[in-house]
Design a protein around this motif. Structure first.
Motif, short mmCIF file in Angstrom:
data_model
loop_
_atom_site.label_atom_id
_atom_site.label_comp_id
_atom_site.label_asym_id
_atom_site.label_seq_id
_atom_site.Cartn_x
_atom_site.Cartn_y
_atom_site.Cartn_z
N SER A 47 0.83 -1.21 0.00
CA SER A 47 0.00 0.00 0.00
C SER A 47 0.86 1.26 0.00
CB SER A 47 -0.95 0.01 1.19
OG SER A 47 -0.24 0.08 2.41
N LEU A 48 2.02 1.21 0.66
CA LEU A 48 2.91 2.37 0.66
C LEU A 48 3.50 2.60 -0.73
CD1 LEU A 48 4.71 1.83 4.07
CD2 LEU A 48 3.04 3.61 3.50
N LEU A 49 3.77 1.54 -1.47
CA LEU A 49 4.27 1.70 -2.83
C LEU A 49 3.21 2.36 -3.71
CD1 LEU A 49 6.47 1.36 -4.90
CD2 LEU A 49 5.63 -0.96 -5.32
N ARG A 50 1.96 1.92 -3.60
CA ARG A 50 0.88 2.56 -4.37
C ARG A 50 0.79 4.05 -4.00
NH1 ARG A 50 -1.61 -2.26 -3.08
NH2 ARG A 50 -2.80 -1.30 -1.39
N PHE A 51 0.89 4.34 -2.72
CA PHE A 51 0.85 5.72 -2.24
C PHE A 51 2.00 6.53 -2.84
CE2 PHE A 51 2.27 8.57 1.33
CZ PHE A 51 1.27 9.51 1.19
N ALA A 52 3.20 5.99 -2.82
CA ALA A 52 4.37 6.70 -3.35
C ALA A 52 4.27 6.89 -4.86
CB ALA A 52 5.65 5.96 -2.98
N VAL A 53 3.75 5.89 -5.57
CA VAL A 53 3.56 6.02 -7.02
C VAL A 53 2.56 7.14 -7.30
CG1 VAL A 53 2.64 4.88 -9.09
CG2 VAL A 53 4.25 3.67 -7.63
N ALA A 54 1.53 7.26 -6.49
CA ALA A 54 0.55 8.33 -6.67
C ALA A 54 1.19 9.70 -6.48
CB ALA A 54 -0.60 8.16 -5.69
N LEU A 55 2.15 9.79 -5.59
CA LEU A 55 2.80 11.07 -5.34
C LEU A 55 3.86 11.41 -6.38
CD1 LEU A 55 3.33 10.93 -1.46
CD2 LEU A 55 1.71 12.36 -2.72
N THR A 56 4.46 10.40 -6.98
CA THR A 56 5.59 10.64 -7.89
C THR A 56 5.31 10.36 -9.35
OG1 THR A 56 6.46 8.39 -7.64
CG2 THR A 56 7.25 10.07 -6.07
N ALA A 57 4.33 9.49 -9.64
CA ALA A 57 4.05 9.03 -11.01
C ALA A 57 5.26 8.33 -11.62
CB ALA A 57 3.58 10.18 -11.90
N ASP A 58 6.11 7.78 -10.78
CA ASP A 58 7.32 7.10 -11.25
C ASP A 58 7.58 5.91 -10.33
OD1 ASP A 58 9.97 6.24 -11.68
OD2 ASP A 58 10.69 8.27 -12.07
N ARG A 59 7.35 4.71 -10.84
CA ARG A 59 7.44 3.52 -9.99
C ARG A 59 8.85 3.32 -9.43
NH1 ARG A 59 4.54 -1.05 -8.66
NH2 ARG A 59 5.83 -2.78 -8.03
N ALA A 60 9.87 3.51 -10.25
CA ALA A 60 11.25 3.30 -9.77
C ALA A 60 11.58 4.27 -8.64
CB ALA A 60 12.24 3.45 -10.92
N LEU A 61 11.23 5.53 -8.82
CA LEU A 61 11.46 6.53 -7.78
C LEU A 61 10.65 6.17 -6.54
CD1 LEU A 61 12.55 9.21 -6.68
CD2 LEU A 61 10.65 10.35 -7.87
N HIS A 70 -5.94 10.28 0.69
CA HIS A 70 -7.37 9.95 0.69
C HIS A 70 -7.70 8.88 -0.35
CE1 HIS A 70 -11.63 10.63 1.44
NE2 HIS A 70 -11.82 10.68 0.13
N TYR A 71 -7.28 9.09 -1.59
CA TYR A 71 -7.70 8.20 -2.67
C TYR A 71 -6.77 7.01 -2.87
CZ TYR A 71 -11.13 11.72 -3.82
OH TYR A 71 -12.19 12.58 -3.75
N PHE A 72 -5.48 7.19 -2.66
CA PHE A 72 -4.55 6.11 -2.94
C PHE A 72 -4.17 5.31 -1.69
CE2 PHE A 72 -4.13 9.02 -6.46
CZ PHE A 72 -4.21 8.17 -7.55
N ALA A 73 -4.12 5.97 -0.54
CA ALA A 73 -3.84 5.25 0.70
C ALA A 73 -5.14 4.85 1.40
CB ALA A 73 -2.97 6.09 1.64
N GLY A 74 -6.27 5.39 0.93
CA GLY A 74 -7.57 4.99 1.46
C GLY A 74 -7.90 5.53 2.84
N LEU A 75 -7.28 6.64 3.23
CA LEU A 75 -7.55 7.18 4.56
C LEU A 75 -8.77 8.09 4.54
CD1 LEU A 75 -3.95 8.21 5.71
CD2 LEU A 75 -5.19 6.11 6.21
#
Length: 165
Positions: free
Chosen positions: A20-34, A125-130
């Motif tokens: 879930s943290l990876l999905r959250f980080a991808v939402a913030l960066t739009a870059d999976r590797a980063l 809210h949307y990507f981490a579901g809080l």
């Protein structure tokens, strides 16, 4: 022996929250590797924390750490772009491509282009579901502010994604 318990606690937190943290980080960066690098750094910081979070608060600690690392990355990127402007054409991640091609890239780019506070609220809210109250607690702002940021973010996303409807 205490260090070993710390490793086990970090391993348990990783098992419970990494996806879930990876999905959250991808939402913030739009870059999976980063995003992967940032999530890894967050777990390293959890392990090295002089005052680790209370039991059960690891996910909040990690989300806040990821948010701070993303902000640091964006600030650093802004300085680099100012000092040495270069054309930028980032390749989309495999996950972004798999999630729907052009539309997913457009949504990811639009979310990343939001002001930092709006982007944080959308991601939590949307990507981490809080829920709104948890987003407010995470960011140290009022629930009303979260609702305002989400409303403004949705309005901005509606305008920026108008061509993709």
């Amino acid at each position: 022996m205490a260090r070993r318990a710390g490793v086990e606690a970090v391993r348990a937190a990783y098992d419970a929250h990494a996806a879930s943290l990876l999905r959250f980080a991808v939402a913030l960066t739009a870059d999976r590797a980063l995003a992967e690098d940032i999530v890894h750094d967050a777990f390293v910081r959890l392990h090295r924390a002089s005052r680790p979070p209370a039991a059960g608060a690891e996910a909040a600690f990690l989300r806040r750490t990821i948010t701070n690392l993303v902000h640091d990355h964006h600030r650093h990127g802004a300085v680099v772009r100012r000092l040495a402007p270069a054309p930028r054409d980032p390749a989309p991640s495999a996950e972004t491509t798999a999630l729907g091609g052009d539309r997913a890239r457009a949504v990811a780019s639009a979310v990343v282009a939001l002001p930092a506070r709006q982007r944080d609220c959308v991601a939590l809210h949307y990507f981490a579901g809080l829920p709104d109250a948890a987003v407010a607690a995470e960011l140290g702002i009022s629930v009303g502010s979260v609702k305002t940021h989400l409303h403004r973010a949705r309005a901005a996303l509606t305008v920026s994604l108008e061509d993709h409807r």
